[in-house]
Design an enzyme around this catalytic site. Structure first.
Site, short mmCIF file in Angstrom:
data_model
loop_
_atom_site.label_atom_id
_atom_site.label_comp_id
_atom_site.label_asym_id
_atom_site.label_seq_id
_atom_site.Cartn_x
_atom_site.Cartn_y
_atom_site.Cartn_z
N GLY A 181 0.83 -1.20 0.00
CA GLY A 181 0.00 0.00 0.00
C GLY A 181 0.86 1.25 0.00
O GLY A 181 0.52 2.26 -0.63
N SER A 310 -4.27 -1.12 0.19
CA SER A 310 -3.22 -1.93 0.80
C SER A 310 -3.73 -3.33 1.08
O SER A 310 -4.89 -3.51 1.48
CB SER A 310 -2.76 -1.30 2.12
OG SER A 310 -1.86 -2.20 2.77
N HIS A 315 -5.26 -5.34 6.72
CA HIS A 315 -6.29 -4.66 5.94
C HIS A 315 -7.46 -5.56 5.55
O HIS A 315 -7.51 -6.71 5.94
CB HIS A 315 -5.65 -3.99 4.73
CG HIS A 315 -4.79 -2.83 5.13
ND1 HIS A 315 -3.44 -2.96 5.36
CD2 HIS A 315 -5.09 -1.55 5.40
CE1 HIS A 315 -2.94 -1.78 5.74
NE2 HIS A 315 -3.93 -0.92 5.77
#
Lengths: 535, 230
Positions: A181, A310, A315
């Site tokens: 990310g 990301s 995440h």
């Protein structure tokens, strides 16, 4: 003599060892040191089978096929002596044998994952309540194994599939995969510095507006490209940029806005997009913590000129390391690709050449006309590509993303219930009006009248194995790497400092169970009640 | 230019012209809509694309449809084994694989004043995608010189008529080889202004001839844009 790939007639033992019968079988290994080889049972009918069955069509054979339509049973595998072979009946192609062996590996992978990931009971006080983590099953592992068996390694079939699934999910035209990310943020921002954008390009010394209450990867690309971050304070309880302060922060030197949707909560996109249009500013949405959030029914990551995702394990979905850049602008997509791929001008995929038909007839820079376009560099770029094994995991994770987002929302609602009795001591998070966040976490600010401090509470929670995190860097301008760097604070960062001192978050990730949340509720109640008595 | 994507497509229509030597295919791509710019081209493969394997044998074709259309149209003349195979194999309902978009013919910077388009035969197809696009209305006094073997080879009269409706200043000059001979290069030169761009598309010899002629007559090479592949 090569045995694997041959279909032989061989006596097959009955499973109760009461006898045997000579049947055709596919040899899938060479003999070992004892002369034993692995064979798979073939039948002409739908014999009892609990595993995968492959039809032996004529294309499977390297020569004359078996005289009857036959089926190969992948679960009926035996180790038998090669001396038992009565005769060779036929042979299959290497391609079919590879397919068979791959299927065997996939079946074993599923069995392995089922055993390894069998649910472990949560034991309050002894098991950890993580704030985030990988949530996956055999699908992800099988995809990763399949990509490993391909051994294509660089961007390949799974990368195409993963990028397409993201594009479909967001309803966006261009998705470029990268290795994190943070790399996505760096590439999105760097693309805007390209000379190919003419007067619209970002130049060293230009100002870009962001916030100090966030993660460094939103700010570092601004500094790495020689521009000046302008820090604007945020609002509580949305933890997103204060729109009135943003308006005042814009000067003639302002050229862009680079903002994260804080912990999944979209910033006021109507206001920010309108300001960017009014002042002709680039807008990059750092969507790393908000993959699946919506604003007025539209997915975040589709409002800005560019957006980033990301796939780090914390995440919404994960590929281990990994990220993506999204845009509807074809020129920006090509620029991101160039910056990602060494600055290369040529856009041929790996393993391809001259797909544009002009590899040796163009002229660039002061190179001689016709210099190989494959080695023409039009940007000062990096090599930040994703591997196909990562993409294979991501392609499987995308199937789960909608359910993950719903679970994050449900966990957020449960936290609201947990904290409701104590709201006199805490500022509870609120979604930006018009938004439906796929919450990255549940963010809380401890009020001044509370009988405990943020640090006391997070210390207690962590001691009792409930993980917490602060809002990343707190106040970026106070971080050692940023203290002496260029940057401008727009007016003040009072709320940012408040967040730095009094705010923390709990995870909402889909791996949380109701038992974990019940335990969190119990620990919280116990500690607050004790603290209140002491106070 | 949009990122290159691989998509499958179904043949929605086959138009056979000139006793089976020239074909126009109307293709309906599967999945998300594909993006391309006027004047770009694609790679077409007949074999099923296996993503775990390299891209199969393919050939390049200009897209003659406007970028905002739901279908992609392309024209090919049977000239070799691959196009011969296309003619035999492709019918309504057939599936093909496409890889696109490629090329930058009209995305390169150029003047839209008295733009001159020079095309030979099916070489006009990349121009058609521009002529059908609303952007074509922004060209001032564009001119097309179209070389054709005979009136029977004037396959795109309808498309060009629509282009004239889109841009009433559009002037089309047809040169039939069997009547008036080749395109008059002096007339082509005079059609442009000092800053005009000259787009050339057609057989390699034709492209080479006009490029060489225009440069020798003082047209800067930057103003000559060609649709040719190595």
């Amino acid at each position: 003599m090569k045995f694997s790939g041959k279909i032989v007639k061989i006596p097959f033992p009955f499973t109760d060892l009461s006898g045997n019968k000579s049947r055709p079988a596919l040899v899938v290994s060479e003999p070992d040191a004892y002369g034993d080889l692995k064979v798979l049972f073939i039948t002409t009918s739908n014999a009892r089978s609990f595993g995968q069955v492959l039809e032996l069509s004529n294309e499977c054979y390297s020569g004359e096929p078996l005289p009857f339509a036959s089926k190969l049973h992948l679960d009926k595998a035996y180790l038998l002596s090669k001396d038992l072979i009565v005769k060779t009946l036929a042979a299959v192609t290497d391609k079919f044998l590879e397919q068979v062996l791959r299927s065997l590996v996939m079946t074993a992978t599923t069995d392995h994952q089922t055993t390894k990931n069998s649910a472990r009971d949560f034991v309050p006080g002894r098991s950890r309540v993580q704030y985030a983590g990988r949530v996956f099953d055999a699908h992800e592992v099988k995809n990763a194994v399949s990509a490993s068996l391909d051994f294509w390694l660089t961007e390949g079939r799974f990368s195409e599939e993963f990028a397409e699934k993201i594009a479909d999910f967001l309803d966006i035209d261009e998705v470029l995969l990268t290795n994190s990310g943070s790399s996505a943020n760096l590439l999105a921002f760097s693309a805007l510095t390209s000379e190919k954008l003419g007067e619209r390009r970002l130049k060293p010394g230009d100002e870009v507006i962001s916030v100090a209450a966030g993660f460094p990867a939103t700010i570092t690309p601004i500094l790495q490209n020689g521009l000046v971050p302008v820090y604007v304070d945020v609002s509580i309880p949305t933890y997103n940029i204060d729109i009135d302060m943003l308006k005042k922060a814009i000067t003639p030197k302002t050229r862009g806005v680079f903002l994260a949707h804080t912990l999944g909560n979209p910033f006021d996109l109507d206001a920010v997009v309108e300001l960017c249009e009014q002042h002709d500013l680039w807008l990059i949405e750092d969507n790393c913590d908000a993959f699946g959030s919506t604003y007025k029914g539209k997915k975040t990551g589709t409002f800005g000129h560019l957006s980033t995702i990301s796939f780090y394990p914390a995440h919404h979905i994960t590929t281990g390391e990994g990220g993506a850049i999204c845009t509807n602008d074809p020129q920006l997509a090509q620029l991101v690709r160039a910056f990602r791929d060494w600055g290369r001008d040529c856009y041929c995929a790996g393993g391809e050449n001259n797909t544009c038909g002009k590899r040796f007839t163009q002229q660039f820079g002061t190179l001689p006309k016709g210099y190989d376009h494959k080695y023409v560099y039009s940007e000062i770029g990096y090599n930040l590509k994703m591997t196909d094994i990562q993409a294979a995991i991501g392609a499987a994770q995308m199937e789960k993303l909608p359910a993950f987002c719903e679970q994050r929302k449900a966990n957020f609602r449960r936290y609201l219930e947990i904290f409701e009795p104590w709201k006199e001591f805490f500022v509870l998070p609120e979604a930006t009006p018009g938004s439906d966040p796929a919450w990255f976490s549940f963010i809380i600010t401890v009020k001044e009248n509370a009988p405990l401090t943020r640090d006391q509470l997070t210390a207690e929670l962590n001691a009792r194995l409930i993980e917490t995190r602060n809002l990343f860097a707190g106040n970026m301008t106070r971080q050692p790497a940023f203290v002496s760097r260029p940057g401008r604070i727009a007016d003040h960062l009072q709320n940012t400092d408040k967040i730095m001192n009094n705010t923390f978050f709990l995870g909402t990730y889909p791996g949380l169970t109701s038992a974990m949340l019940d335990y969190t509720e119990e620990v919280l109640r116990d500690f607050i009640q004790r603290a209140a008595v002491v106070a | 230019m949009a990122m290159v994507k691989k998509v499958s497509a179904t043949v929605a229509e086959v138009i056979i012209r000139e006793s089976g030597s020239v074909y126009t295919l109307v293709l309906k791509p599967h999945g998300r809509s594909v993006r391309y710019a006027a004047g770009q081209f694609l790679h077409l493969a007949l074999a099923d694309y296996d993503p775990s394997q390299p891209w199969p044998e393919s050939r390049c074709f200009s897209m003659q449809s406007a970028p905002d259309e739901e279908v992609i149209r392309l024209t090919y003349a049977v000239k070799g084994g691959f196009t011969g195979h296309m003619a035999q194999k492709l019918s309504v309902g057939s599936d093909v694989w496409l890889k696109l978009p490629y090329g930058d013919l009209f995305t390169r910077e150029h003047s839209r004043e008295s733009t001159v388009f020079i095309a030979g035969g099916t070489g006009v197809t990349p121009f058609l995608s521009l002529f059908a696009h609303p952007r074509f209305a922004t060209y001032r006094s564009p001119k097309l010189f179209l070389g054709l073997r005979s009136a029977a080879h004037d396959f795109y009269a309808d498309e060009l008529e629509r282009a004239v409706q889109l841009n009433p200043d559009f002037l089309v000059t047809r040169c039939f080889q069997n009547q008036t001979g080749f395109i008059d290069s002096e007339q082509v030169l005079r059609a442009g202004l000092a800053q005009s761009a000259y787009f050339i598309s057609g057989p390699p010899e034709m492209i080479f001839y006009f490029k060489d002629f225009l440069v020798k007559r003082g047209v800067e090479p930057d103003r000559i844009l060609t649709d040719d592949w190595e």
